[in-house]
Design an enzyme around this catalytic site. Structure first.
Site, PDB file in Angstrom:
ATOM      1  CG  ASP A  96       8.711  -3.452   1.261  1.00 29.49           C
ATOM      2  OD1 ASP A  96       9.803  -3.697   0.902  1.00 29.49           O
ATOM      3  OD2 ASP A  96       8.217  -2.306   1.260  1.00 29.49           O
ATOM      4  CD  GLU A  97       4.549  -1.567  -0.988  1.00 33.08           C
ATOM      5  OE1 GLU A  97       3.371  -1.006  -0.891  1.00 33.08           O
ATOM      6  OE2 GLU A  97       5.597  -0.893  -1.114  1.00 33.08           O
TER       7      GLU A  97
END
EC number: 3.2.1.52
Lengths: 549, 539
Positions: free
Chosen positions: B332-333
């Site tokens: 993620d991210e």
């Protein structure tokens, strides 16, 4: 993070605490993440008024270091308050190292600092008194080798100074207890620095109250505002009217405060320089009173017949005032503080309006349909009753707003979030002393670092003369109990209340958020190490994490 | 406790066989006791008095699990003091001891996997019948038996005089969703072992079955790797006090297993890896300022083959330490700015023909990671970002939804399941976000299957997860912040949605359950004004 290794090295020069930065701020400002960095003031919280910390470092050894009375001190071995405090602070300073068995390692560890002398300078140390709003809490602390000297006019200042001294001690990179040469002259900005706990919406076991009194002392709070009863329950066990808690508490035995519980709390608080101001809120917020005291509350009507529910205290019956005189007579003897909080907030008139007897009484008294006049009528009589017991009183702001005639030493408690400055202006213009709670309702939680919001609040930002400003004697952090009990009270309170603690103790110009963050993060780790589950400010760690669950 | 008469009562169908004298009462202190609500429950007002001195657990003669089944034997020992909370000699009597009228909980298990680990396909269904002076608990697996024991323990209540009762009850129960997880984040704050173990206890009371251990992240690397010890010795907050040793990890896994809880380890990469870089030089991408390295680092360097070699070794260890057949790869991210600044990464992009589309680089990295996992015979779970940027992930990969508005979440559920992937929903249950008031209602009223899609698509939603990210949470406040707020999600994930659609009905049950948690030593915070008979005794 407490007592980081770099601490001493960072004290590159003598620093004089006179932070002169004055931040422009407003409530809409977005919370910034303070940048990490060590404060030149280490872990001191709340920041003393004047501090000089030098780079010269002394060592303390648990085996040889002692706190004791200076020869010239007006207080001696018979002063239980101080002797208890010496023991407490000795433990705070050395607990972890003693556990590691350092006290056995005798003189090997050269001790540069052998003692802290505590010198009470005025003839009356006030050792056996109760603290009051006029108590002198100032102290001077001079840390030098081979002795450190703590001078204070009264024991109250000595207590504050001992806390400060304990906050100056840190571990060097080899784990040895160290302290820098330091000079401190300290006194509180405000005389009333309070914390309200609500034991009616949820019952708080004694243990929880005591633990939080302890934490209050670490944050130099000096008033425990005990909102002891309210609508949901009446846990105060009254000797005169035992049926109040018998029927009004959540449970008549397990959820009450007995006279000996109350005594214990008051003495525990006294030993830490904390006043206990009880609040018996009337005429509203009294549903639980009605369960044990028949006819005290106003019967509400549905049309022409009683609905079976009850409203505020019934202000038209003489029996009400007879009850109140006896009750407050007891309160007066149980609680030694010169003040009692009489509440007076949020009175709902709908029940009074529904009751035909009350309507008639209004007519008789010529109040028309203005029920705030009826409220004032009640409060006025109540105040007269309390006055005869020689107590001063505190009241919530509505009582003042409604124009009730107040004694000149009344403390008006400002809590409503709108028009705070206006209210402070009005109250002080009328010549009353006041305390502020509006910006510090800690029961309101939100995601993120809301301590900054509490920290930024400035009690004297209203327009007024110097004389008016002097009438603001302090503030209180309030933790109302709707969503709080023993399970979550302590981490919700600390270190958020600490932010209020510094605002009320330290100089007005102490408001650098980065510096505060650094000190507060360490201060919270110290609270954790001393056994209080103070929650984290943000990502990070403490050398000693919380051990309980 | 609240007084309530039971309207929906079906008489015990073996009533005529009951030889025991039943204590009948028409004002029983009895609430719809079980949280989360069983799929089918009926009870009568007929009740039995339970006496801790005359109470035993027994295996049925036909049960494939018999004495010596470590998992159930220890569950019996655990549940005895949970049932008889005031009884000091907290030990069940042995089955060969003599009793006049022992109340027996007879346990029958079809398949004894007493030494095994719960897994994604473990059956948790059970049938419980309290009748004829005994309780009969039947389950396909030991995991179902654990759930049944929990339900039974919640059926037992005390009156004002301290006597224990259980009402005649019939339960048929199974979870609505197979994956019911709680995420703890041990990187932003280190959570001492006791805090994790306590959470596992509370999870079992709520029938959660997955502990998603977000063990490392940017701030710290507390996992002590035997292959790469420098990762924690340099990347943890403290190399010896703030780490999870191999023994600690084993203890967590064992504690979880005994409660029917899977431990799903997450080693999030290529982003969220700042702490990895401290102990593994060369792993992270050096960021550039103009033509020179700036001294800071970005995500894992996807252009270096050594990165994948390292990951292969690390995950070889991880997958052998954590027995679960799934592993969480994060993903993620990922911030592209550092990659963009680095000339070597840019060169790699050129070589691979990615143009300036850095999501392709990220996909390339994740594809490699998923393949590494596959080679180790594990199935990957990744955050939704990986799906959003990429089409080529193996179809058995599980996507984990963590962000978006309610509308966006529904959209994401639709598109992920349309593509045929299984999905776990976490976005509505970010429980680290706090608010004034009763926010449990918000978590309770989530409808995980409320999105556009076929029946087949809905089946791909395998469950949900409560996430307690660690920015503002450590051992001081974890428990009260988690419970009973997570309990709301617990019921949503276990129970039938129609039977549990009312917040108003749920409130008194949850109030009661919260007090039960307290009684069991779980520091669960209050829902609103009120009290528990036994308040929390710590500070």
């Amino acid at each position: 993070m407490f007592a980081t290794l770099k601490f001493a090295a960072l004290l590159l020069a003598v620093v004089v605490c006179w932070a002169t930065q004055d931040y422009d701020y407003n409530d809409a400002e977005i919370d910034e993440e303070p940048t990490l960095g060590d404060s030149p003031y280490g872990s001191l919280w709340p920041l003393p008024q004047k501090v000089q910390i030098s780079t010269v470092v002394f060592k303390l050894s648990g085996a040889s270091f002692h706190i004791f009375d200076a020869k010239a001190s007006s207080s001696g071995a018979s002063c239980r308050l101080l002797q208890n405090a010496y023991r407490r602070y000795d433990e705070y300073i050395f607990t972890s190292s003693r556990k590691q068995g350092q006290n056995k390692s005798k003189k090997a560890l050269a001790s540069d600092m052998s003692e802290l002398q505590v010198w009470i300078t005025s003839a009356d140390s006030e050792c056996d008194s109760y603290p009051s709003v006029t108590s002198d809490e100032s102290y001077k602390l001079s840390v030098d080798s081979p002795v450190a000297v703590l001078k204070a006019p009264k024991v109250w200042g000595a207590l504050r100074g001992l806390e400060t001294f304990s906050q100056l001690v840190y571990k060097d990179e080899y784990g040895a207890k160290s302290i820098n040469r330091t000079d401190i002259h300290d006194f509180p900005r405000f005389a009333h620095r309070g914390l309200l706990l609500d034991t009616s919406r949820h019952f708080l076991p004694i243990k929880v109250i005591l633990a939080n009194l302890e934490a209050m002392a670490w944050n130099k709070f000096n008033v425990f505002h005990w909102h002891i009863v309210d609508d949901p329950s009446f846990p105060y066990l009254s000797r005169t009217f035992p049926q109040l808690s018998q029927h009004g508490a959540y449970h008549p035995y397990t959820h009450v405060y007995t006279p000996s519980d109350v005594k214990m709390i008051i003495e525990f608080a006294r030993l830490r320089g904390i006043r206990v101001v009880p609040e018996f809120d009337t005429p509203g917020h009294t549903q639980s009173w009605g369960k044990g005291q028949k006819d005290l509350l106003t019967p509400c009507y549905s049309g022409a017949s009683p609905s079976g529910s009850f409203g505020p205290v019934n202000p038209m019956l003489n029996t009400t005032y007879d009850f109140m005189s006896m009750f407050f007579k007891e309160v007066n003897t149980v609680f030694p503080d010169a003040y009692v909080h009489l509440g007076g907030d949020e009175v709902d008139f709908s029940c009074w309006k529904s009751n035909p007897d009350i309507q008639k009484f209004m007519e008789q008294q010529g109040f028309g349909t203005d029920y705030s006049k009826l409220e004032s009528f009640y409060i006025q009589r109540l105040l007269d009753i309390v006055t005869t017991t020689n107590k001063g009183y505190m009241i919530w702001q509505e009582v003042f707003d409604n124009g009730v005639k107040l004694k000149s030493d009344t403390v008006v408690h400002v809590w409503m979030g709108n028009k705070v400055e206006e209210e402070l202006q009005k109250v002080t213009e009328a010549g009353f002393t006041t305390i502020l709670s509006a910006p510090w309702y800690l029961d309101y939680i939100s995601y993120g670092q809301d301590w900054q919001k509490f920290y930024r609040a400035e009690p004297l930002s209203f327009k007024g003369t110097d004389a008016q400003k002097k009438l603001v004697i302090g503030g209180e952090a309030c933790l109302w109990g709707e969503y709080v009990d023993a399970t979550n009270l302590t981490p919700r309170l600390w270190p958020r209340a600490s932010a209020v603690g510094e605002r009320l103790w330290s100089d007005r110009d102490v408001r650098d958020l980065n510096d505060a963050y650094s000190r507060l993060a360490k201060h919270r780790c110290r609270m954790v190490q001393r056994g209080i589950p103070a929650e984290p400010l943000f990502t990070g760690y403490c050398a000693h994490e919380y051990k309980g669950v | 406790m609240e007084e309530k008469t039971i309207s929906n009562s079906r008489r015990c169908y073996k009533q005529w066989l009951c030889f025991m004298v039943l204590f009948m009462s028409f004002s029983v202190i009895y609430v719809d006791a079980v949280w989360p609500m069983p799929q089918m429950i009926s009870s009568s007002m007929a009740r039995y008095t339970l006496n801790p001195r005359e109470f035993i657990f027994q295996y049925s003669s036909g049960s494939s699990a018999q004495p010596g089944c470590s998992l159930l034997d220890s569950a019996f020992e655990r549940y005895f003091p949970l049932i008889f909370t005031d009884y000091r000699a907290a030990r069940p009597r042995q089955h060969n001891e003599w009793f006049r009228f022992p109340f027996t909980v007879v346990v029958h298990v079809e398949r004894a996997e007493c030494e095994g680990y719960p897994d994604a396909d473990s059956s948790e269904s059970y049938k419980l019948s309290v009748c004829s002076g005994q309780a009969a608990l039947r389950a396909e697996t030991v995991w179902g038996a654990l759930r049944g024991l929990e339900s039974f323990s919640q059926l037992v209540y005390q009156d004002d005089f301290g006597e224990y009762f259980v009402n005649e009850t019939e339960i048929e129960d199974f979870p609505r969703f197979q994956f019911r997880g709680i995420l703890l984040d041990t990187s932003r704050h280190y959570l001492p072992l006791h805090a994790i173990l306590k959470t596992l206890d509370a999870m079992s009371y709520n029938k959660f079955n997955v502990f998603h251990w977000h063990i490392v992240d940017d701030p710290s690397f507390p996992y002590q790797s035997s292959t790469f010890p420098d990762l924690s010795s340099k990347g943890a907050f403290h190399p010896s006090t703030h780490v999870y040793t191999q023994i600690d990890v084993k203890r967590v896994i064992a504690h979880a297993r005994l409660r029917g809880i899977r431990v799903l380890a997450e080693f999030d990469s290529p982003g969220h890896t700042q702490s990895w870089g401290k102990g593994q030089p060369g792993l992270l991408t050096p960021c550039y300022k103009g033509t020179v390295p700036s001294g800071t680092f970005g995500p894992v360097n996807p252009a270096n083959s050594s990165s994948y070699k390292f990951m292969t070794h690390l995950f070889k260890e991880v997958t052998s330490v954590f027995p679960d057949s799934y592993v969480h790869l994060g993903g993620d991210e990922v911030d592209f700015t550092c990659w963009k600044s680095n000339p070597d990464v840019r060169g790699f992009m050129l070589k691979m023909g990615f143009g300036t589309d850095y999501t392709k680089l990220e996909s390339y990295y994740m594809e490699n990671m998923v393949n590494i996992t596959k080679g180790l015979n594990k199935t990957a779970i990744v955050w939704q970002d990986v799906f959003d940027y990429h089409e080529k992930i193996p179809v058995d990969t599980v996507l984990h939804i963590w962000k978006g508005s309610p509308g966006q979440i529904q959209q994401e559920l639709s598109s992920i399941t349309l593509a045929g992937y299984r999905v776990i929903l976490a976005a509505p249950w970010y429980i680290n976000h706090i608010d004034y008031g009763q926010d449990w209602e918000k978590y309770y009223t989530i409808q995980p299957l409320n999105f556009t899609g076929t029946e087949q698509q809905k089946k791909l939603v395998i469950g949900g997860e409560v996430c307690m990210w660690g920015e503002y949470v450590d051992a001081t406040n974890l428990s009260p912040r988690l419970w009973p707020r997570a309990s709301a999600a617990g019921e949503r994930l276990w129970s039938d949605e129609k039977m549990t659609s009312s917040v108003i009905d749920a409130f008194p049950r949850l109030v009661d359950f919260r007090c039960r948690l307290l009684r069991r030593g779980i520091q669960a915070e209050p829902l609103f004004v009120g009290h528990c008979r036994h308040e929390y005794q710590g500070i």
